[in-house]
Design an enzyme around this catalytic site. Sequence first.
Site, mmCIF file in Angstrom:
data_model
loop_
_atom_site.group_PDB
_atom_site.id
_atom_site.type_symbol
_atom_site.label_atom_id
_atom_site.label_comp_id
_atom_site.label_asym_id
_atom_site.label_seq_id
_atom_site.Cartn_x
_atom_site.Cartn_y
_atom_site.Cartn_z
ATOM 1 N N ASN A 70 -4.809 -9.740 -7.741
ATOM 2 C CA ASN A 70 -4.805 -10.432 -6.459
ATOM 3 C C ASN A 70 -6.041 -11.288 -6.215
ATOM 4 O O ASN A 70 -6.013 -12.192 -5.381
ATOM 5 C CB ASN A 70 -4.666 -9.416 -5.318
ATOM 6 C CG ASN A 70 -5.817 -8.430 -5.290
ATOM 7 O OD1 ASN A 70 -6.122 -7.794 -6.300
ATOM 8 N ND2 ASN A 70 -6.471 -8.289 -4.152
ATOM 9 N N THR A 113 0.828 -1.209 0.000
ATOM 10 C CA THR A 113 0.000 0.000 0.000
ATOM 11 C C THR A 113 0.859 1.255 0.000
ATOM 12 O O THR A 113 0.610 2.190 -0.761
ATOM 13 C CB THR A 113 -0.953 -0.005 1.209
ATOM 14 O OG1 THR A 113 -1.884 -1.077 1.058
ATOM 15 C CG2 THR A 113 -1.723 1.304 1.313
ATOM 16 N N THR A 127 13.648 7.335 10.124
ATOM 17 C CA THR A 127 14.663 6.345 10.482
ATOM 18 C C THR A 127 14.307 4.994 9.880
ATOM 19 O O THR A 127 13.194 4.497 10.052
ATOM 20 C CB THR A 127 14.784 6.222 12.008
ATOM 21 O OG1 THR A 127 15.114 7.498 12.554
ATOM 22 C CG2 THR A 127 15.860 5.220 12.380
ATOM 23 N N CYS A 144 -8.039 -6.883 1.758
ATOM 24 C CA CYS A 144 -8.311 -5.483 2.089
ATOM 25 C C CYS A 144 -9.795 -5.155 2.054
ATOM 26 O O CYS A 144 -10.222 -4.109 2.519
ATOM 27 C CB CYS A 144 -7.562 -4.564 1.122
ATOM 28 S SG CYS A 144 -5.772 -4.709 1.244
ATOM 29 N N GLN A 189 1.705 -9.451 -6.089
ATOM 30 C CA GLN A 189 1.277 -10.851 -6.252
ATOM 31 C C GLN A 189 2.104 -11.597 -7.299
ATOM 32 O O GLN A 189 1.936 -12.804 -7.478
ATOM 33 C CB GLN A 189 -0.199 -10.905 -6.646
ATOM 34 C CG GLN A 189 -1.152 -10.420 -5.576
ATOM 35 C CD GLN A 189 -1.235 -11.345 -4.381
ATOM 36 O OE1 GLN A 189 -0.752 -12.471 -4.404
ATOM 37 N NE2 GLN A 189 -1.845 -10.867 -3.311
ATOM 38 N N SER A 224 5.912 -6.466 -1.724
ATOM 39 C CA SER A 224 5.516 -6.573 -0.321
ATOM 40 C C SER A 224 6.122 -7.817 0.305
ATOM 41 O O SER A 224 6.110 -8.898 -0.302
ATOM 42 C CB SER A 224 3.990 -6.627 -0.198
ATOM 43 O OG SER A 224 3.598 -6.818 1.142
ATOM 44 N N GLY A 225 6.631 -7.674 1.538
ATOM 45 C CA GLY A 225 7.309 -8.780 2.195
ATOM 46 C C GLY A 225 6.396 -9.906 2.641
ATOM 47 O O GLY A 225 6.736 -11.081 2.512
ATOM 48 N N HIS A 226 5.213 -9.558 3.158
ATOM 49 C CA HIS A 226 4.396 -10.614 3.760
ATOM 50 C C HIS A 226 3.688 -11.494 2.736
ATOM 51 O O HIS A 226 3.025 -12.463 3.105
ATOM 52 C CB HIS A 226 3.403 -10.029 4.769
ATOM 53 C CG HIS A 226 2.218 -9.333 4.176
ATOM 54 N ND1 HIS A 226 0.978 -9.912 4.136
ATOM 55 C CD2 HIS A 226 2.080 -8.117 3.623
ATOM 56 C CE1 HIS A 226 0.118 -9.078 3.580
ATOM 57 N NE2 HIS A 226 0.757 -7.977 3.258
#
Length: 379
Positions: free
Chosen positions: A149, A70, A236, A322, A178, A198-200
């Site tokens: 997706n 996102t 950071t 989502c 995806q 996206s990592g997850h």
Amino acid sequence: MIYLDNSATTQPKEEVIQSFQLASSQFFANPSSIHPLGGRVEKLLFTAKQQAAETLGVRREEIIFTSGGTEGNNTAIKGIALEHEQRGRHIITTEAEHPSIYDTCISLKKLGFRITFLPVDENGLVSVEQVENAIESDTILITMMYVNNEIGTIQPIEAIGNMLKQYPKVFFHVDAVQALGKVPLKLSDSGIDLCTFSGHKIHGLKGTGMLYVEKTTTLFPLMHGGNQEFGVRSGTENVAGAVSFVKALRLVMEQFKQEKEHLIHLNEVLREGLSKLEDIVIHSPSHGAPHIVNFSVLGVKPEVIIHTLSEKDIYISTKSACSSKELDESRILIACGKSHEEAISGLRVSFSYNNTVAEVEQFLKELHTAIEQYKEALG
């Protein structure tokens, strides 16, 4: 447990969790600090970017670490829009986009941007000709998903990117969330200027991700402050998150090289099994991404199927995670010309490389039982 909701999120790999823990405990200093501890962390972040760049065949300075899909999509779309609005205010996308693209484009309409939502065919596809015909003199951006997706449609990204080389003033953003590790992906000299990951979705951690920004592409930052991430994303850095993302990236790309046929086989087994059941309509195109199969059980509410299967420790989903709690029709299926009955009953099975044929067969067995029980209950 049989987990078949991998397009919503994947189970983090143990190696990824360990990399996060190690970076968090031993590399905790601020990478912007000038003391040696900060220098160590800055070097680790540099190494993570270099590894990501080498894995994807791009330059280190083209890698921006983010919190996920996102943020990546918002950064790319709004960043291009606000940076280049004096040259044009026209953006092209499709009717079948993820909310983080679709809703972002809607939000830009409030700022005076014109959005063309290209229609898709029954398979969720747009053509290169459609895209090119939609380009106008003030078009600044084309943004779309590589792999849908919900139904797994693979857009002709390579062909669109090659076509757009004739339009150097039009930026091309691709949401590859995806697609990563599931279908072939080429960024260098592809015509793609920005690409979201996206990592997850690749057995990494939630809150991690990456945005590829081609070296000549300029963005208006959504966050200002310390000028981190080449000035694109101040704040950071989440170094442990970045390190864990790159670990997940390298692992999934290795799996793609060695095991991509496995996903194709799972897809074939599932489709064959579904074809033998009554009142089932498969929405996913046969030539789509192998890890996503979307279908409807006509006359059966999707939440009933999901809850019945979950009692057997089997987990699938409806639409995008989502929007899956909204019990209305799928915007994607409607865009593909599906009926209202089909659009409100869509179910999604999504694989990872960890799933097995035995799990798919057990799912099919329990699905058949769930359908029969529902029909019996109705009398």
